[in-house]
Every structure is written in structure tokens, then in C-alpha cells.
Design an enzyme around this catalytic site. Structure first.
Site, PDB file in Angstrom:
ATOM      1  N   HIS A 336       0.838  -1.204   0.000  1.00 59.38           N
ATOM      2  CA  HIS A 336       0.000   0.000   0.000  1.00 59.38           C
ATOM      3  C   HIS A 336       0.873   1.253   0.000  1.00 59.38           C
ATOM      4  CE1 HIS A 336      -3.568   2.384   1.621  1.00 59.38           C
ATOM      5  NE2 HIS A 336      -2.544   3.187   1.892  1.00 59.38           N
ATOM      6  N   GLU A 337       1.852   1.299   0.904  1.00 60.60           N
ATOM      7  CA  GLU A 337       2.684   2.498   1.006  1.00 60.60           C
ATOM      8  C   GLU A 337       3.542   2.683  -0.241  1.00 60.60           C
ATOM      9  OE1 GLU A 337       1.757   4.405   3.186  1.00 60.60           O
ATOM     10  OE2 GLU A 337       0.681   2.983   4.449  1.00 60.60           O
ATOM     11  N   HIS A 340       1.568   4.333  -2.910  1.00 62.11           N
ATOM     12  CA  HIS A 340       1.570   5.799  -2.872  1.00 62.11           C
ATOM     13  C   HIS A 340       2.779   6.347  -3.626  1.00 62.11           C
ATOM     14  CE1 HIS A 340      -1.900   6.227  -0.410  1.00 62.11           C
ATOM     15  NE2 HIS A 340      -1.376   5.717   0.687  1.00 62.11           N
ATOM     16  N   HIS A 346      -5.693   6.746  -2.131  1.00 66.31           N
ATOM     17  CA  HIS A 346      -6.612   5.821  -1.478  1.00 66.31           C
ATOM     18  C   HIS A 346      -7.842   5.565  -2.341  1.00 66.31           C
ATOM     19  CE1 HIS A 346      -4.839   6.823   2.725  1.00 66.31           C
ATOM     20  NE2 HIS A 346      -4.214   5.827   2.143  1.00 66.31           N
TER      21      HIS A 346
END
Length: 494
Positions: A336-337, A340, A346
Site C-alpha cells: 500500500h505504502e 503511494h 486511497h
């Protein structure tokens, strides 16, 4: 052509009955106990391999809910970069970096026979540990700590109770959401051909474990390194749908103490980590992205990362809290990070990946998926189109990202590169190249095609029509400040 030794494991299955039990991965409501029995054999026409501790290909046969399952696994030869290294520090703070042999490792990817949508990520280092999917459901397997026993537990992903049921959030925004769309099983989610087509990108990754991780693992650096390997092995599966190939370049462990101030403030810690990376790590290790993993409890967060910063020497970083005893959950958070860093924001409640929550969900819940949503795919595509970060254009290593050739069995091959024949492990006929900024659809780009845009007073770099890499413009000065990090050369098929 080298043949691989196939290993079949027959597992006797005994469903556990009764109250939940505590496994290493947490409290589990219900699981099945399986006892592996290793049976070796060679397929017709195969040749025996040189002796290895971990076979290039293995098979496991067992039952899930009374249904027979044949799990095909192949060693993940793309896990480590060619010059993979490990760094730790002596008690006096001296840096110690080694290049351990990693060719004969114990990390595998694969699938379930007769389930085209299935996938698996398994380590066999100490028993079988990892996950696989079957009919759209995710199952985990791990050894049971029973003396003088080879018993394992198999259970559904959502059956693992977490000690802390409070929502866990990413710090990029503070937006909670719950999907109000009908939930579809992953096996029923079919991406369009446009969604499925991404040009390959290659991320060389460094994982840095702070001193709290050393303490959490009782100063056992081997156990900590194994944990990190398992996380990255899972992440590679998650990014496959985006045609992003992650290789682990280095594991750094701050064994004698933290090299920055690691606090519960994720933004402050990440800023310090990025500054440390820019002045220290990029000068020592060739890589594209660095992830800090910590056992420090972040304030109401489990991760934090900069948006759209891949290849930036200071900002191509993120931080993840080691918030679970299940490496799949931690891997999903780190994925997830990094998402980014690759331009993905999101998900909103209109986004869909076939589950209640996807990788880029703002919060982590019991039913969070390890898949990217349609929104994430579109945002990544837009980021690559508009920014095209140069450091991830070229493949770091060719020999370690192509699987050992296998025939006369049902193991999946590395077939993501259309320029390469995964069965023969030979280039396809009449193709110029495999990858690189001056390679497109297996052909060299025409001479004069811009492969690196100028910045400021710099000059463009151009393809020469003969190689797949981006040659430096000879009219540039001695130093081009934008040439960081130096991209690896592309692979040319001769």
C-alpha cells in the site's frame, strides 16, 4: 534443457474441532491440521538435478474442506537482485555488509491446479508458511508448534482474529470508508485487456529494519531477515497484475541502534528517513525505493508514504509498522505504502477489486484484499504516463528473473515478457530486445527517439536504434545532476 525434480507432498487432513487456538499468526477460529509426508519422484523424461537443499519446483497435495488440492510451486528466482546484500552494525556502530549466497533459497510462487485464478506465495524454510487462493478464497498455512510433529494448520484468511480490532489506517489521508458496493469474489472479477496490459517496470527495493524490530525478534537477525524475505515474496505477487517486478537489493538492520530518531510520529520519522536515505543509503546501495519497517506503534496509523515520488533520492520512501504476526497483512500494508510512491491514492467506495477492501483502502480491516482495485490501476497508469520515473524502466538482472525451464508438468512459467520464450528459456526469433527505455514491443526504438527528457538546462537523451538502453547525450557536461539513480542497463537479445 534442464529438467527439474518434482516433489509431491501427500498431506493427511484432520479438521480441528473446538474453540479457537492461538497460532503464531494470532487467534484462529477454525483450522484444519495437515501432516506433510514427502514423496520424491521424477516425471517422465526428466533428469535429476544437482543436489540442492530446496528444489526448483515442488508440488503439494492436500485437502481443503474435503476438496483435493494440488499446489504447484516454483522457486521465485526474481526475489533477489544479482548483487543482493545484507547490512548490520557491530556494537561500536561499524557497518558490516555481506553478500550471502541466495540462489538456493526457500521462497516460492505458484498456483492451484485446475484453478486459473489462483495464486500462491509460500516459504519452505521451516515447514510450509504462506498463503494460497482457491475458488476466490484466501487460505493461510503455517507449521504448528507441536513437539516431534510436522503438523501444519490451514485456515481461511478472515478466520484469523487480530488482537486489536480497531481500524488501522494509512497516514496519507485520514479518510475512513466502508465499501457499500456489492462484493464480488475475486474469481468473478475479470479485468479488461486494457487493464491487464502494462509495460514492465522494475523496482529494486531496500528494506530497512529499525532497532525496535531487532528487539522484537530477540536480537535474532536471521529470523528478522527471514520475516522480511517473506514480506517481499508476498509483495511480488501483489504487484504482478501491474507488471511491476520487485527485486530485493538489500536488507539493512539497525542492530546496534537507530540511525535516525524513530518516533510514533510517522510524518516526522519518514522525513528523517528520507533525509538519511539521500545522504547515506543511495551512495552505498543501488536501488529505486526504500521502505522502513518498525515495531514502534505509530500514532493511529500503520503506514505512511509520499505520493508519486518513485526515483526521488529523498522522497522515494515509506514507513510501515510491523503490526501483525501474519506477514501477509504486513506485506499488504507495505505494498500500500509503495503504491503511494507509485502515484496511487486511497480507494473510494466506487473502486472494486472483488473484495470488501483492496490494497489501497485507507483502512485495514479483517476482509482486506491483497489485490489492487480498478481505480489503483488507472491512477498508476496515469502516473506512469505523466511522470515515467526513469529508475524503474530497466530490468536490474535478466538471469535471476527467468525461471528454470520446466516441461512435461503443469508448473507455471515466467511468461509475462512477450519477447522471451519461457519454455525454452531462449529469445523468440526475430526480436531485438527484451526490455529497456529504447525497447518497445521487442524492437529497438528508432534512432532519435527521446528516451530521457531534459530538465532545466540539461539536454535530451536519445535512442540510437541499436541498443535498448538510453545512451547519454555526448554533448552534455561531465555531470548531469538529474542522473540519479543511474539506471541499470536493459537486456538485449542476441
Amino acid at each position: 534443457m534442464i529438467q527439474v525434480l518434482l516433489v509431491t507432498i501427500c498431506l493427511a487432513v484432520f479438521p480441528f474441532q473446538g474453540s479457537s487456538k492461538t497460532l503464531k499468526s494470532g487467534n484462529v477460529n477454525d483450522y484444519e491440521v495437515v501432516n506433510p509426508q514427502k514423496i520424491t519422484g521424477l516425471p517422465v523424461g526428466a533428469f535429476k538435478q544437482p543436489e540442492k537443499k530446496y528444489e526448483d519446483a515442488v508440488q503439494y497435495e492436500f485437502e481443503v474442506n474435503g476438496e483435493p488440492v494440488v499446489l504447484h510451486l516454483e522457486k521465485n528466482k526474481g526475489l533477489f537482485s544479482e548483487d543482493y546484500s545484507e547490512t548490520h552494525y557491530s556494537p561500536d556502530g561499524s557497518e558490516i555488509t555481506t553478500n550471502p549466497p541466495v540462489e538456493d533459497h526457500c521462497y516460492y510462487h505458484g498456483r492451484v491446479q485446475n484453478d486459473a485464478d489462483s495464486t500462491a506465495s509460500i516459504s519452505t524454510c521451516n515447514g510450509l508458511k504462506g498463503f494460497f487462493t482457491l475458488r476466490g478464497e484466501t487460505y493461510l498455512i503455517e507449521p504448528l508448534k507441536v513437539p516431534d510433529s510436522e503438523s501444519h494448520a490451514v485456515y481461511k484468511y478472515e478466520d484469523a482474529k487480530k488482537k486489536d480490532e480497531a481500524p488501522k489506517m494509512c497516514g496519507v489521508t485520514l479518510t475512513n470508508w466502508e465499501s457499500d458496493e456489492p462484493i464480488k469474489k475475486a474469481s468473478h472479477l475479470v479485468a479488461t485487456s486494457e487493464q491487464q496490459h502494462f509495460h514492465p517496470r522494475y523496482v529494486q527495493l531496500v528494506i530497512v529494519a529499525d532497532h525496535s524490530m531487532v528487539t522484537k525478534n530477540n536480537n535474532d537477525l536471521t529470523a528478522l531477515t527471514t520475516w522480511i524475505h517473506q514480506i517481499v515474496n508476498d509483495m511480488i505477487v501483489m504487484y504482478r497484475i501491474l507488471n511491476i517486478h520487485i527485486t530485493l537489493a538489500n536488507v539493512e538492520i539497525w542492530s546496534s541502534g537507530d540511525l535516525i530518531a524513530v518516533t510514533s510520529s510517522a510524518p516526522t520519522t519518514l522525513r528523517s528517513f528520507g533525509e538519511w536515505r539521500a545522504r547515506n543509503l543511495v551512495n552505498r546501495i543501488t536501488h529505486d525505493n526504500a521502505q522502513l519497517i518498525t515495531a514502534v506503534h505509530l500514532d493511529n496509523l500503520i503506514g505512511y508514504g509520499y505520493l508519486g515520488t518513485m526515483c526521488d533520492p529523498q522522497s522515494s520512501v515509506a514507513i510501515t509498522e510491523d503490526h501483525s504476526t501474519d506477514h501477509l497483512w504486513v506485506a499488504a500494508t507495505m505494498a500500500h505504502e509503495m503504491g503511494h510512491n507509485l502515484g496511487m491514492n486511497h480507494d473510494g467506495n466506487q473502486c472494486n477489486c472483488g473484495a470488501a477492501g483492496c490494497i489501497m483502502s485507507a483502512i485495514i480491516s479483517q476482509y482486506r484484499s491483497y489485490q489492487f482495485s480498478d481505480c489503483s490501476m488507472n491512477e498508476y497508469r496515469n502516473y506512469i504516463t505523466t511522470h515515467n520515473p526513469p529508475c524503474i524502466l530497466n530490468q536490474a538482472l535478466r538471469t535471476d528473473t527467468v525461471s528454470t525451464p520446466v516441461s512435461e508438468n503443469e508448473l507455471l512459467q515466467n511468461s509475462v515478457n512477450p519477447c522471451y520464450d519461457p519454455v525454452t528459456c531462449q529469445p523468440k526469433e526475430k526480436e531485438d530486445c527484451e526490455s529497456g527505455p529504447c525497447c518497445d514491443n521487442c524492437k529497438f526504438l528508432k534512432e532519435g527517439t527521446i528516451c530521457k527528457m531534459a530538465r532545466g538546462d540539461n539536454m535530451h537523451d536519445y535512442c540510437n536504434g541499436k541498443t535498448c538502453d538510453c545512451p547519454r547525450n555526448p554533448y552534455k557536461g561531465e555531470h548531469d545532476p538529474m542522473e540519479w539513480p543511474a539506471p541499470a542497463k536493459g537486456s538485449v537479445l542476441m
